[in-house]
Design an enzyme around this catalytic site. Structure first.
Site, PDB file in Angstrom:
ATOM      1  N   ASP A  10      73.603  90.712 -13.166  1.00  0.00           N
ATOM      2  CA  ASP A  10      74.224  89.486 -12.679  1.00  0.00           C
ATOM      3  C   ASP A  10      73.087  88.714 -11.985  1.00  0.00           C
ATOM      4  O   ASP A  10      72.073  89.313 -11.602  1.00  0.00           O
ATOM      5  CB  ASP A  10      75.336  89.854 -11.702  1.00  0.00           C
ATOM      6  CG  ASP A  10      75.875  88.646 -10.970  1.00  0.00           C
ATOM      7  OD1 ASP A  10      76.192  87.645 -11.639  1.00  0.00           O
ATOM      8  OD2 ASP A  10      75.963  88.690  -9.722  1.00  0.00           O
ATOM      9  N   ASP A  12      73.410  85.589  -9.439  1.00  0.00           N
ATOM     10  CA  ASP A  12      73.668  85.199  -8.041  1.00  0.00           C
ATOM     11  C   ASP A  12      73.992  86.415  -7.170  1.00  0.00           C
ATOM     12  O   ASP A  12      74.944  87.138  -7.443  1.00  0.00           O
ATOM     13  CB  ASP A  12      74.852  84.218  -7.979  1.00  0.00           C
ATOM     14  CG  ASP A  12      74.557  82.906  -8.697  1.00  0.00           C
ATOM     15  OD1 ASP A  12      73.432  82.406  -8.554  1.00  0.00           O
ATOM     16  OD2 ASP A  12      75.455  82.387  -9.385  1.00  0.00           O
TER      17      ASP A  12
END
Ligand code: BG6
Ligand code: MG
Length: 217
Positions: A10, A12
């Site tokens: 991922d 962020d």
């Protein structure tokens, strides 16, 4: 048992710090709409798409949703502010240990990719120069289903040319860990919201090729 061939990160909250920018942009919009918004609600929006985030802010404030047109204009306003804020990002915003980890994985022949809900992923990757350290990117511009749906992780695996069982996903959001599991992949969780994962750490700094390998091996 499968051999580890790819790691899907991922973006962020895992490789870069963008929480503060999402917070500032939502806060600006919420203030303007005289709605309540704080760090705690912001925390609950990790991994959640822009549209679903705004719906949750309305729900939290027990307000009815406005017309579709107005709702879209509000999302646009938030995003304009967010884009202005991420415009200041540089490689200094990459979280410690990220580059070292990506480099060591790829040196071992393990492919690396990004699976992010954010439609701003291309800007963030470009501003931080992170794009040169990954083999593939799947983001919010290419998927129709939000995490916890597995779509974005499955797309990242497909772009690396790998089956899900040879990949491990890394996430800092509860919905993200769920998405990894829904993709039938082993998960590494970062921080408090990562607790349902097979391995939980506080930051990517604690990860290594050996730790990833031990999870599939
Ligand atoms: C996720 C963030 O990566 O992307 C969420 O954790 C954000 O906070 C979501 O809402 C969508 O981002 P964007 O850039 O498309 O508004
Ligand atoms: Mg995240």
């Amino acid at each position: 048992m499968s051999e580890l061939k790819g790691v899907i990160f991922d973006l962020d909250g895992v490789l870069v710090v963008t929480d503060k920018f999402h917070y500032q942009a939502w806060k600006m919009l919420a203030d303007e709409l005289k709605m309540d918004f704080d760090e705690e609600i912001n925390h609950q929006l990790r991994g959640v798409s822009r549209e679903e985030s705004l719906k949750r802010i309305y729900r939290h404030n027990k307000r009815e949703l406005p017309s579709q047109e107005e709702f879209t204009a509000q999302m646009t306003k938030k995003n304009e502010k967010y884009k202005e804020l991420i415009g200041t990002m540089t490689s200094d915003d990459i979280l410690p240990g990220s580059i070292e980890l990506l480099t060591s994985l790829r040196k071992e022949g393990i492919k690396c990719s990004i699976a992010s809900a954010s439609k701003n992923t291309p800007h963030v990757l470009k501003n931080t120069d992170l794009d040169q350290y990954v083999d593939a990117v799947a983001d919010g511009n290419e998927v129709t289903h939000s995490k916890p749906h597995p779509e974005v992780f499955l797309l990242a695996a497909k772009k690396m040319g790998l089956p899900p069982e040879e990949c491990i996903g890394v996430e800092d959001a509860e919905s993200g860990v769920e998405a990894i599991h829904n993709a039938k992949m082993v998960a590494v969780g970062i921080g408090e919201q990562g607790k349902a994962a097979e391995l939980v750490v506080q930051s990517v700094k604690e990860l290594s090729v050996e730790r990833f390998r031990s999870l599939l091996g």
